[in-house]
Design a protein around this motif. Structure first.
Motif: not given
Length: 178
Positions: A80-108
């Motif tokens: 139940f640990r949180e999702w590993d967001y990789g290179a997005y970690e520590g960046k703004s929620r509004f970082t380009e590509g973050f929202a799109e990456n969240k729904v690309n189910f098979a993309v890290r």
């Protein structure tokens, strides 16, 4: 069986809209107040038998507030640990590509994190085990926003759009009947 799901109390990163998957920080003062209010709400319910929580500080602190107020045990569940967001970690929620990456189910996430399929696999397997092991209990799960979203999909179908827009408030509480 009944399962309640909640997200940890607020952290400074939540307040600043910073992505915090694997960053292990504690609650801020607002988050501590939210956890105390959650503990009161759970005490009023009076039906929780056990708490199962993420190992991360923010979830453990939230779970401890409830456990101490209600006299309950906490089982720590690594899955139940949180999702590993990789290179997005520590960046703004509004970082380009973050929202799109969240729904690309098979993309890290952020190229080096977990894909949604990996996250879903670990959360669904934990839920399967909890349902098998605690079938006569009422369970409170204390996790994270990304994990809560996946828990919701375990119990309720969602379109991709619904999934990407679904949000769990800090110390919000959802009920699932098995």
């Amino acid at each position: 069986m009944k399962i309640y799901s909640t997200r940890h109390g607020q952290t400074s990163y939540n307040k600043q809209e910073i992505i915090m998957g694997t960053t292990d920080i504690d609650l801020d003062s607002t988050g501590e107040q939210q956890a105390e209010a959650l503990a009161e709400r759970i005490a009023e319910l009076g039906t929780i038998d056990i708490i199962i929580a993420s190992p991360m500080k923010r979830a453990q602190k939230t779970a401890r507030e409830v456990a101490e107020r209600c006299g309950l045990d906490i089982v720590t569940e690594e899955r139940f640990r949180e999702w590993d967001y990789g290179a997005y970690e520590g960046k703004s929620r509004f970082t380009e590509g973050f929202a799109e990456n969240k729904v690309n189910f098979a993309v890290r996430m952020g190229k080096s994190g977990e894909s949604l399929l990996q996250l879903t696999h670990r959360v669904y397997s934990a839920l399967d085990d909890i349902i098998a092991d605690y079938s006569s209990k009422t369970v409170l799960l204390v996790t994270h926003g990304g994990v809560c979203r996946v828990i919701e999909t375990y119990f309720n179908d969602m379109t991709n759009e619904q999934f990407s827009n679904w949000f769990m408030d800090n110390c919000g509480l959802l009920e699932y009947n098995i």
